[in-house]
Design an enzyme around this catalytic site. Structure first.
Site, PDB file in Angstrom:
ATOM      1  N   ASN A  50       0.872  -1.176   0.000  1.00 30.57           N
ATOM      2  CA  ASN A  50       0.000   0.000   0.000  1.00 30.57           C
ATOM      3  C   ASN A  50       0.909   1.227   0.000  1.00 30.57           C
ATOM      4  OD1 ASN A  50      -1.786   2.049   0.513  1.00 30.57           O
ATOM      5  ND2 ASN A  50      -2.239   1.439   2.625  1.00 30.57           N
ATOM      6  N   LYS A  83       0.157   4.287  -0.346  1.00 25.25           N
ATOM      7  CA  LYS A  83      -0.428   5.509   0.235  1.00 25.25           C
ATOM      8  C   LYS A  83      -0.169   6.702  -0.699  1.00 25.25           C
ATOM      9  CE  LYS A  83      -0.097   3.389   4.729  1.00 25.25           C
ATOM     10  NZ  LYS A  83      -0.024   3.550   6.170  1.00 25.25           N
ATOM     11  N   HIS A  94      -9.620   1.866   4.591  1.00 29.71           N
ATOM     12  CA  HIS A  94      -8.360   1.971   5.348  1.00 29.71           C
ATOM     13  C   HIS A  94      -8.575   2.928   6.528  1.00 29.71           C
ATOM     14  CE1 HIS A  94      -4.245   2.929   6.402  1.00 29.71           C
ATOM     15  NE2 HIS A  94      -3.893   1.830   5.769  1.00 29.71           N
ATOM     16  N   GLU A 147      -6.854   5.234   7.673  1.00 34.58           N
ATOM     17  CA  GLU A 147      -6.541   6.641   7.383  1.00 34.58           C
ATOM     18  C   GLU A 147      -7.714   7.315   6.670  1.00 34.58           C
ATOM     19  OE1 GLU A 147      -2.827   5.839   5.423  1.00 34.58           O
ATOM     20  OE2 GLU A 147      -1.951   5.275   7.349  1.00 34.58           O
ATOM     21  N   GLU A 202      -5.871  -4.451  10.494  1.00 34.18           N
ATOM     22  CA  GLU A 202      -4.830  -3.454  10.711  1.00 34.18           C
ATOM     23  C   GLU A 202      -5.108  -2.701  12.010  1.00 34.18           C
ATOM     24  OE1 GLU A 202      -2.723  -2.484   6.753  1.00 34.18           O
ATOM     25  OE2 GLU A 202      -4.248  -0.995   7.111  1.00 34.18           O
ATOM     26  N   GLY A 253       2.306   2.445  10.718  1.00 35.95           N
ATOM     27  CA  GLY A 253       3.289   3.506  10.554  1.00 35.95           C
ATOM     28  C   GLY A 253       3.988   3.905  11.839  1.00 35.95           C
ATOM     29  N   SER A 259       3.109  -2.069  10.248  1.00 39.48           N
ATOM     30  CA  SER A 259       4.561  -2.206  10.453  1.00 39.48           C
ATOM     31  C   SER A 259       5.089  -3.602  10.142  1.00 39.48           C
ATOM     32  CB  SER A 259       4.942  -1.777  11.876  1.00 39.48           C
ATOM     33  OG  SER A 259       4.577  -0.424  12.101  1.00 39.48           O
TER      34      SER A 259
HETATM   35  P1  PGA Z   1       2.639   0.362   7.607  1.00 40.16           P
HETATM   36  O1  PGA Z   1       1.198   0.622   6.940  1.00 40.16           O
HETATM   37  O2  PGA Z   1       3.128  -0.959   7.058  1.00 40.16           O
HETATM   38  O3  PGA Z   1       3.478   1.515   7.187  1.00 40.16           O
HETATM   39  O4  PGA Z   1       2.423   0.290   9.092  1.00 40.16           O
HETATM   40  C1  PGA Z   1       0.298  -0.419   6.729  1.00 40.16           C
HETATM   41  C2  PGA Z   1      -0.990   0.122   6.161  1.00 40.16           C
HETATM   42  O5  PGA Z   1      -1.419   1.209   6.582  1.00 40.16           O
HETATM   43  O6  PGA Z   1      -1.606  -0.512   5.290  1.00 40.16           O
END
Ligand code: PGA
Length: 253
Positions: A9, A11, A94, A96, A166, A172, A212
């Protein structure tokens, strides 16, 4: 044999030129498990990704979509627009988008239905905040998301959806859920889907972990019986890191 999906992903990262460079290099790796790999990227990069990944077996898709096929929705992209590009996947809900762009379970539900009708595989994200986990409410919270997100969907359609667990506190932040924590929730999600539909549907579904995931912890997470792969943010932006996770999944075959 266990099925996996290793999905990057990106982003809001990469220019078209950077996406092309990455995708060309990824296609050239000729992964044995290429069919179980995908890149989810910003809309501007999708045509280029489709060209670069063509024939490689690697899938690609969008990070969001609108549920209406067309209309007065300034700034949005519709399912037919994604279909025209030939995407395989689209992320839905997601955290976010839920947090910063007012995405709700109701809109997730409409997006799932629109994508399934078009033959695009949705990757539905669910997961709790740190506050919810500290109050031991994570299972109740995730179950309520699943009930609302799949509302009114028949079993045949549900079986085509990929679910990504998630935990928001792990995205992140560098703070990964332990393999046991991730497995516990992915198994719980499979159980909820089994209760809502059938064990057959639940067992056929791909349930990913995200938050992560990186080369150093991927093998331990992917080895867990109910974890069918990863939705990978930060570690999907560098070709070596992402390839190491793809190879970790292949080594578990
Ligand atoms: P990350 O993000 O691996 O940077 O923690 C995962 C995601 O938001 O899909």
């Amino acid at each position: 044999m266990k099925k996996f999906l290793i999905a990057g992903n990106w982003k809001m990262n990469k220019t078209i030129a950077e996406a092309k460079e990455f995708a060309d290099a990824l296609a050239a790796k000729n992964f044995a498990n290429a069919e179980e790999v995908a890149i989810l990227a910003p809309f501007t990069q999708l045509v280029t990704l489709g060209e670069s990944l063509k024939g490689s077996g690697i899938g690609f898709g969008a990070e969001n979509v609108h549920f209406e096929p067309s209309g007065a929705y300034t700034g949005e992209i519709s399912v037919p627009m994604l279909e025209e590009i030939g995407v395989n996947y689209c992320i839905v809900g997601h955290s976010e988008r839920r947090e910063y762009f007012a995405e709700t379970d109701e809109t997730c539900n409409l997006k799932l239905k629109a994508l399934i009708a078009a033959g695009i595989t949705p990757i539905l994200c669910v997961g709790e905040s740190l506050e919810v986990r500290e109050g031991n409410g994570e299972q109740t919270f995730v179950a309520s998301q699943l009930v609302a997100d799949f509302k009114g969907m028949p079993a045949d359609d549900v079986a085509k959806v990929v679910i990504a667990y998630e935990p928001i506190w792990a995205i992140g932040t560098g703070k990964t859920a332990t393999p046991d924590q991730a497995e516990e929730m992915c198994a719980f999600i499979r159980g909820v889907m089994g209760g809502m539909y059938s064990n057959e549907v639940a067992d056929s579904m791909l349930i990913l972990y995200g938050g992560s995931m990186k080369a150093s912890n991927a093998a331990d997470l992917l080895a867990k019986p109910d974890i069918n792969g990863g939705l990978i943010g930060g570690a999907s932006l560098k070709i070596d890191d992402f390839s190491a996770i793809v190879n970790a999944a292949n080594d578990l075959k």
